[in-house]
Design a protein around this motif. Sequence first.
Motif, PDB file in Angstrom:
ATOM      1  N   LEU A 272      45.297   2.207   4.441  1.00  0.00           N
ATOM      2  CA  LEU A 272      45.413   1.149   5.436  1.00  0.00           C
ATOM      3  C   LEU A 272      46.650   0.322   5.148  1.00  0.00           C
ATOM      4  O   LEU A 272      46.860  -0.110   4.010  1.00  0.00           O
ATOM      5  CB  LEU A 272      44.160   0.270   5.438  1.00  0.00           C
ATOM      6  CG  LEU A 272      42.849   1.015   5.707  1.00  0.00           C
ATOM      7  CD1 LEU A 272      41.663   0.073   5.579  1.00  0.00           C
ATOM      8  CD2 LEU A 272      42.873   1.671   7.085  1.00  0.00           C
ATOM      9  N   LEU A 273      47.484   0.117   6.166  1.00  0.00           N
ATOM     10  CA  LEU A 273      48.759  -0.570   5.976  1.00  0.00           C
ATOM     11  C   LEU A 273      48.707  -2.047   6.332  1.00  0.00           C
ATOM     12  O   LEU A 273      49.183  -2.892   5.583  1.00  0.00           O
ATOM     13  CB  LEU A 273      49.859   0.117   6.795  1.00  0.00           C
ATOM     14  CG  LEU A 273      50.102   1.587   6.466  1.00  0.00           C
ATOM     15  CD1 LEU A 273      51.109   2.194   7.438  1.00  0.00           C
ATOM     16  CD2 LEU A 273      50.584   1.737   5.029  1.00  0.00           C
ATOM     17  N   ARG A 274      48.110  -2.343   7.508  1.00  0.00           N
ATOM     18  CA  ARG A 274      48.098  -3.740   7.968  1.00  0.00           C
ATOM     19  C   ARG A 274      47.100  -3.887   9.100  1.00  0.00           C
ATOM     20  O   ARG A 274      46.733  -2.921   9.761  1.00  0.00           O
ATOM     21  CB  ARG A 274      49.478  -4.162   8.435  1.00  0.00           C
ATOM     22  CG  ARG A 274      50.017  -3.331   9.576  1.00  0.00           C
ATOM     23  CD  ARG A 274      51.397  -3.769  10.063  1.00  0.00           C
ATOM     24  NE  ARG A 274      51.960  -2.788  10.952  1.00  0.00           N
ATOM     25  CZ  ARG A 274      51.620  -2.632  12.232  1.00  0.00           C
ATOM     26  NH1 ARG A 274      50.713  -3.410  12.758  1.00  0.00           N
ATOM     27  NH2 ARG A 274      52.180  -1.697  12.980  1.00  0.00           N
ATOM     28  N   ALA A 275      46.687  -5.148   9.312  1.00  0.00           N
ATOM     29  CA  ALA A 275      45.826  -5.453  10.445  1.00  0.00           C
ATOM     30  C   ALA A 275      46.649  -5.315  11.722  1.00  0.00           C
ATOM     31  O   ALA A 275      47.869  -5.519  11.723  1.00  0.00           O
ATOM     32  CB  ALA A 275      45.269  -6.864  10.310  1.00  0.00           C
ATOM     33  N   ARG A 276      45.958  -4.977  12.808  1.00  0.00           N
ATOM     34  CA  ARG A 276      46.626  -4.809  14.099  1.00  0.00           C
ATOM     35  C   ARG A 276      45.795  -5.527  15.161  1.00  0.00           C
ATOM     36  O   ARG A 276      44.630  -5.214  15.358  1.00  0.00           O
ATOM     37  CB  ARG A 276      46.730  -3.330  14.461  1.00  0.00           C
ATOM     38  CG  ARG A 276      47.394  -3.089  15.799  1.00  0.00           C
ATOM     39  CD  ARG A 276      47.199  -1.651  16.257  1.00  0.00           C
ATOM     40  NE  ARG A 276      47.902  -1.413  17.490  1.00  0.00           N
ATOM     41  CZ  ARG A 276      47.432  -1.752  18.686  1.00  0.00           C
ATOM     42  NH1 ARG A 276      46.275  -2.342  18.817  1.00  0.00           N
ATOM     43  NH2 ARG A 276      48.142  -1.504  19.775  1.00  0.00           N
ATOM     44  N   GLY A 277      46.398  -6.490  15.827  1.00  0.00           N
ATOM     45  CA  GLY A 277      45.720  -7.191  16.908  1.00  0.00           C
ATOM     46  C   GLY A 277      44.616  -8.110  16.415  1.00  0.00           C
ATOM     47  O   GLY A 277      44.478  -8.365  15.224  1.00  0.00           O
ATOM     48  N   ILE A 278      43.808  -8.598  17.362  1.00  0.00           N
ATOM     49  CA  ILE A 278      42.786  -9.597  17.019  1.00  0.00           C
ATOM     50  C   ILE A 278      41.383  -9.027  16.919  1.00  0.00           C
ATOM     51  O   ILE A 278      40.434  -9.735  16.643  1.00  0.00           O
ATOM     52  CB  ILE A 278      42.804 -10.752  18.056  1.00  0.00           C
ATOM     53  CG1 ILE A 278      42.508 -10.212  19.454  1.00  0.00           C
ATOM     54  CG2 ILE A 278      44.130 -11.498  18.013  1.00  0.00           C
ATOM     55  CD1 ILE A 278      42.294 -11.299  20.494  1.00  0.00           C
ATOM     56  N   LYS A 279      41.238  -7.703  17.123  1.00  0.00           N
ATOM     57  CA  LYS A 279      39.912  -7.078  17.131  1.00  0.00           C
ATOM     58  C   LYS A 279      39.502  -6.503  15.772  1.00  0.00           C
ATOM     59  O   LYS A 279      38.472  -5.844  15.669  1.00  0.00           O
ATOM     60  CB  LYS A 279      39.859  -5.977  18.181  1.00  0.00           C
ATOM     61  CG  LYS A 279      40.064  -6.476  19.599  1.00  0.00           C
ATOM     62  CD  LYS A 279      40.031  -5.310  20.557  1.00  0.00           C
ATOM     63  CE  LYS A 279      40.366  -5.766  21.959  1.00  0.00           C
ATOM     64  NZ  LYS A 279      40.442  -4.623  22.884  1.00  0.00           N
ATOM     65  N   GLY A 280      40.330  -6.667  14.751  1.00  0.00           N
ATOM     66  CA  GLY A 280      39.985  -6.152  13.434  1.00  0.00           C
ATOM     67  C   GLY A 280      40.420  -4.725  13.184  1.00  0.00           C
ATOM     68  O   GLY A 280      39.966  -4.085  12.235  1.00  0.00           O
ATOM     69  N   GLU A 281      41.302  -4.206  14.012  1.00  0.00           N
ATOM     70  CA  GLU A 281      41.803  -2.851  13.800  1.00  0.00           C
ATOM     71  C   GLU A 281      42.813  -2.842  12.648  1.00  0.00           C
ATOM     72  O   GLU A 281      43.444  -3.859  12.368  1.00  0.00           O
ATOM     73  CB  GLU A 281      42.476  -2.323  15.067  1.00  0.00           C
ATOM     74  CG  GLU A 281      41.516  -2.152  16.224  1.00  0.00           C
ATOM     75  CD  GLU A 281      42.209  -1.781  17.510  1.00  0.00           C
ATOM     76  OE1 GLU A 281      41.664  -0.933  18.232  1.00  0.00           O
ATOM     77  OE2 GLU A 281      43.295  -2.328  17.798  1.00  0.00           O
ATOM     78  N   LEU A 282      42.947  -1.691  12.004  1.00  0.00           N
ATOM     79  CA  LEU A 282      43.885  -1.519  10.896  1.00  0.00           C
ATOM     80  C   LEU A 282      44.735  -0.281  11.121  1.00  0.00           C
ATOM     81  O   LEU A 282      44.199   0.810  11.346  1.00  0.00           O
ATOM     82  CB  LEU A 282      43.139  -1.394   9.573  1.00  0.00           C
ATOM     83  CG  LEU A 282      42.521  -2.706   9.084  1.00  0.00           C
ATOM     84  CD1 LEU A 282      41.115  -2.513   8.609  1.00  0.00           C
ATOM     85  CD2 LEU A 282      43.394  -3.301   7.994  1.00  0.00           C
TER      86      LEU A 282
END
Length: 174
Positions: free
Chosen positions: A11-21
Amino acid sequence: MTGKSIAVARLLRARGIKGELVAESLTSHPERLEALERVTLEKGTKRAEFEVARVWFHGDRPVFQFQGISSMTDAEPWAGAEVLIDEADRLPLPEGEYYFSDLIGCTAVRFDSGEPIGVVEDVEEYPAGATLVVRSGKREMLIPLAGAICREVDLVARVIRVDPPEGLLELADV
């Protein structure tokens, strides 16, 4: 997880506001990530099991959504974690293909005589193909994982029968 764990993504980084990675695939068949149902995330000493809600691709990067991680705040602590599956959950490979982790620890022997060459310590990937890192004492040899050189791979016996071109084994680091 009950058996040996295998890393299939990082996992590199969080993406967006829904908790995706957003992740980096560590498998040669990233499309298989979409079939994952349950994984373990491991970052340092932190380890937890999650149900996979969804995996989709943004370009060539997989994007994970896990049950229980529903915000950027929930996701950020997992950046840098490895996505692990149980070794028994790996999908079977076609005939003649091998998981690199299964080759580590195998003994490389000469195809013609059976004379030991050394033990596979690692498998490195290069644009031209994979290479076995074989150690014998202080000598380290790089042997291309090509069918013309690695003539037989016997995972049950933990032996790789190698037919090296003349001079290949003399290129070893001493």
